[in-house]
Design a protein around this motif. Structure first.
Motif, PDB file in Angstrom:
ATOM      1  N   SER A   1       0.821  -1.217   0.000  1.00 37.82           N
ATOM      2  CA  SER A   1       0.000   0.000   0.000  1.00 37.82           C
ATOM      3  C   SER A   1       0.856   1.269   0.000  1.00 37.82           C
ATOM      4  O   SER A   1       0.384   2.334  -0.399  1.00 37.82           O
ATOM      5  CB  SER A   1      -0.956   0.007   1.196  1.00 37.82           C
ATOM      6  OG  SER A   1      -0.251   0.046   2.426  1.00 37.82           O
TER       7      SER A   1
ATOM      8  N   GLU B   1       1.165   6.089  -6.360  1.00 39.78           N
ATOM      9  CA  GLU B   1       0.354   6.088  -7.580  1.00 39.78           C
ATOM     10  C   GLU B   1      -0.956   6.836  -7.367  1.00 39.78           C
ATOM     11  O   GLU B   1      -1.440   7.541  -8.260  1.00 39.78           O
ATOM     12  CB  GLU B   1       0.083   4.647  -8.018  1.00 39.78           C
ATOM     13  CG  GLU B   1       1.340   3.859  -8.337  1.00 39.78           C
ATOM     14  CD  GLU B   1       1.053   2.393  -8.563  1.00 39.78           C
ATOM     15  OE1 GLU B   1      -0.113   2.046  -8.858  1.00 39.78           O
ATOM     16  OE2 GLU B   1       1.986   1.570  -8.440  1.00 39.78           O
ATOM     17  N   ALA B   2      -1.525   6.696  -6.167  1.00 33.50           N
ATOM     18  CA  ALA B   2      -2.787   7.365  -5.879  1.00 33.50           C
ATOM     19  C   ALA B   2      -2.606   8.874  -5.814  1.00 33.50           C
ATOM     20  O   ALA B   2      -3.428   9.633  -6.347  1.00 33.50           O
ATOM     21  CB  ALA B   2      -3.357   6.841  -4.561  1.00 33.50           C
TER      22      ALA B   2
ATOM     23  N   GLN C   1      -2.722  10.644  -8.881  1.00 32.89           N
ATOM     24  CA  GLN C   1      -4.079  10.841  -9.391  1.00 32.89           C
ATOM     25  C   GLN C   1      -4.927  11.664  -8.411  1.00 32.89           C
ATOM     26  O   GLN C   1      -6.154  11.639  -8.458  1.00 32.89           O
ATOM     27  CB  GLN C   1      -4.746   9.495  -9.674  1.00 32.89           C
ATOM     28  CG  GLN C   1      -4.057   8.708 -10.781  1.00 32.89           C
ATOM     29  CD  GLN C   1      -4.947   7.629 -11.366  1.00 32.89           C
ATOM     30  OE1 GLN C   1      -6.162   7.666 -11.250  1.00 32.89           O
ATOM     31  NE2 GLN C   1      -4.326   6.649 -12.007  1.00 32.89           N
TER      32      GLN C   1
ATOM     33  N   VAL D   1      -5.427  11.408  -5.120  1.00 35.77           N
ATOM     34  CA  VAL D   1      -6.157  10.696  -4.068  1.00 35.77           C
ATOM     35  C   VAL D   1      -5.145  10.305  -2.989  1.00 35.77           C
ATOM     36  O   VAL D   1      -4.036   9.865  -3.315  1.00 35.77           O
ATOM     37  CB  VAL D   1      -6.865   9.428  -4.590  1.00 35.77           C
ATOM     38  CG1 VAL D   1      -7.594   8.713  -3.451  1.00 35.77           C
ATOM     39  CG2 VAL D   1      -7.845   9.779  -5.703  1.00 35.77           C
TER      40      VAL D   1
ATOM     41  N   LYS E   1     -11.095   5.699  -8.338  1.00 42.53           N
ATOM     42  CA  LYS E   1      -9.704   5.792  -8.776  1.00 42.53           C
ATOM     43  C   LYS E   1      -8.834   4.756  -8.062  1.00 42.53           C
ATOM     44  O   LYS E   1      -7.986   4.106  -8.685  1.00 42.53           O
ATOM     45  CB  LYS E   1      -9.170   7.198  -8.512  1.00 42.53           C
ATOM     46  CG  LYS E   1      -9.732   8.272  -9.438  1.00 42.53           C
ATOM     47  CD  LYS E   1      -9.109   9.624  -9.145  1.00 42.53           C
ATOM     48  CE  LYS E   1      -9.593  10.680 -10.131  1.00 42.53           C
ATOM     49  NZ  LYS E   1      -8.986  12.021  -9.859  1.00 42.53           N
ATOM     50  N   LEU E   2      -9.036   4.627  -6.741  1.00 44.00           N
ATOM     51  CA  LEU E   2      -8.255   3.628  -6.006  1.00 44.00           C
ATOM     52  C   LEU E   2      -8.547   2.215  -6.499  1.00 44.00           C
ATOM     53  O   LEU E   2      -7.627   1.398  -6.659  1.00 44.00           O
ATOM     54  CB  LEU E   2      -8.569   3.731  -4.507  1.00 44.00           C
ATOM     55  CG  LEU E   2      -7.894   4.836  -3.693  1.00 44.00           C
ATOM     56  CD1 LEU E   2      -8.339   4.763  -2.240  1.00 44.00           C
ATOM     57  CD2 LEU E   2      -6.375   4.716  -3.789  1.00 44.00           C
TER      58      LEU E   2
ATOM     59  N   LEU F   1      -6.678   1.484  -9.668  1.00 50.71           N
ATOM     60  CA  LEU F   1      -5.245   1.261  -9.440  1.00 50.71           C
ATOM     61  C   LEU F   1      -4.986  -0.124  -8.867  1.00 50.71           C
ATOM     62  O   LEU F   1      -4.012  -0.806  -9.254  1.00 50.71           O
ATOM     63  CB  LEU F   1      -4.704   2.327  -8.488  1.00 50.71           C
ATOM     64  CG  LEU F   1      -4.592   3.755  -9.031  1.00 50.71           C
ATOM     65  CD1 LEU F   1      -4.215   4.729  -7.915  1.00 50.71           C
ATOM     66  CD2 LEU F   1      -3.567   3.822 -10.153  1.00 50.71           C
TER      67      LEU F   1
END
Length: 397
Positions: free
Chosen positions: A340, A346-347, A350, A352, A388-389, A392
């Motif tokens: 995580s 990565e989140a 975007q 988040v 979005k999560l 991913l």
């Protein structure tokens, strides 16, 4: 007169200072101040719940009627009328709490630090849940204990696992109500078993309860403090029911421990703000919380339901999550191969944010976990962020 060519100071930090680390959550919050970021990271109460006008009026009244008292130094243990109010609110037919058992502190985090300071030596065994509250792990770690992780399941801490670990331990730290980070709640039966086990071992039990009033159904479970006032240390806070900006909490414990905590607090800050304590008392003394807290519960219940619905729609079936009955958090468990912490990078790309689960573990870290907080995000943004999560995560399967 400015000195010429002063010798640069080579800072020699203490061993204790060298082991200090920043809070992962606090570092993430630096990113979430960007307005475009959908933040599920901070355990921040919703500003929509802050009783601004009520507290403004309380400030005005305190300053106009008792200004010279409010602006003066206060006693270390705290403003007596507020301590009396707290003691009365915690007392039951079977357990009478005295104001002498109440110490006001500058937020629960100070309470944790003071408890660690007076109860923990280097190498002391300290029992914590798996996972546990990051702020407590930080406060305790400064004093270099040996953390022992008590196993948990979907319903929280397992009382039967305490006895094999508890011999010679200094304390057990637990959050029974809507735990941070998992949102789990300890049943009445487990509370009774935990109190009985700790009493049999002579093991002090810290009951940290910042979220207890935030039951969505308005049915708070009994406090472990009332089951054994001589063996349970209770921690409460006004951060989640009024506002965190006031930094006001309290510790309730047997008088000998309170006196020792008081001495430690004198060395730390002399006393908590007299003005703040008097304003809070003026705000709550006539039953304001009885009408205010239900509005918080309703808002948080709606936000939680929005997130649970979004998780059901957008997260893969290989992920699982808790279904809290109160509080502010949902705990996510992903497939084992997903880290995580990497997912967070990565989140954030975007827009988040969330909190990876690893920092909440004292031992045996589970990197495939994360915490989501839903109370400051409107439902449409919750849906967008979870979508979005979910996308991913799906790419990693």
């Amino acid at each position: 007169m400015k000195m010429e060519n002063p010798t640069p100071i080579q800072w020699q930090f203490s061993e204790r200072a060298q082991q200090l680390q920043s809070s992962v959550i606090r570092e993430i919050l630096k990113v979430t101040v960007r307005p475009e970021v959908i933040s599920f990271a901070g355990g921040l109460p919703s500003p929509a719940t802050f009783p601004v006008e009520r507290m403004r009026a309380a400030h005005d009244k305190v300053l106009s009627e008792q200004g010279k008292v409010a602006l003066q130094y206060g006693t270390t243990d705290g403003y007596l009328p507020l301590r009396e109010w707290i003691a009365a609110s915690l007392s039951t037919g079977g357990a009478r709490i005295s104001p002498d058992q109440v110490l006001m502190v500058s937020g629960s985090q100070q309470g944790l630090d003071l408890l660690a300071k007076v109860l923990i030596d280097e190498g002391s065994k300290v029992l914590v849940e798996t996972p546990s509250y990051l702020g407590a792990l930080q406060a305790f770690s400064v004093y270099r204990p040996q953390f022992l992780s008590v196993p948990t399941d979907d319903h929280g801490l397992l009382p039967e696992e305490v006895a094999p670990l508890g011999k010679g331990a200094r304390l057990l730290y637990a959050l029974p109500n809507f735990q941070n980070p998992t949102g789990r709640t300890l049943s009445v039966e487990r509370r009774a078993a935990l109190v009985e086990t700790c009493a049999r071992l002579g093991l002090p039990l810290i009951e940290d309860d910042p979220y207890g009033a935030l039951s969505y159904r308005g049915e708070p479970l009994p406090k472990m403090l009332t089951m054994n006032p001589e063996g349970v240390i209770y921690m409460g806070s006004f951060s989640k029911v009024l506002t965190p900006g006031i930094r006001l909490g309290y510790v309730v414990a047997p008088v000998p421990l309170i006196r020792k905590l008081e001495q430690a607090k004198q060395a730390a800050d002399l006393h908590t703000s007299q003005l703040t304590q008097m304003v809070v008392y003026e705000t709550i003394k006539d039953g304001f919380l009885d009408e205010h807290i239900p509005t918080i519960r309703k808002l948080y219940a709606d936000q939680c339901e929005a997130m649970l619905a979004a998780l059901q729609e957008y997260f893969p079936s290989s992920a699982s999550w808790t279904r809290p009955e109160g509080g502010m958090f949902i705990w996510i468990t992903l497939p084992r191969h997903i880290d995580s912490m990497q997912l967070l990078d990565e989140a954030i790309a975007q827009n988040v944010a969330f909190v990876p689960g690893a920092p909440f573990y004292a031992n045996e870290i589970e990197k495939n976990t994360l915490r989501l907080s839903f109370v400051t995000v409107p439902p449409e943004k919750i849906r967008e962020g979870v979508q979005k999560l979910g996308a991913l995560i799906a790419k990693k399967l």
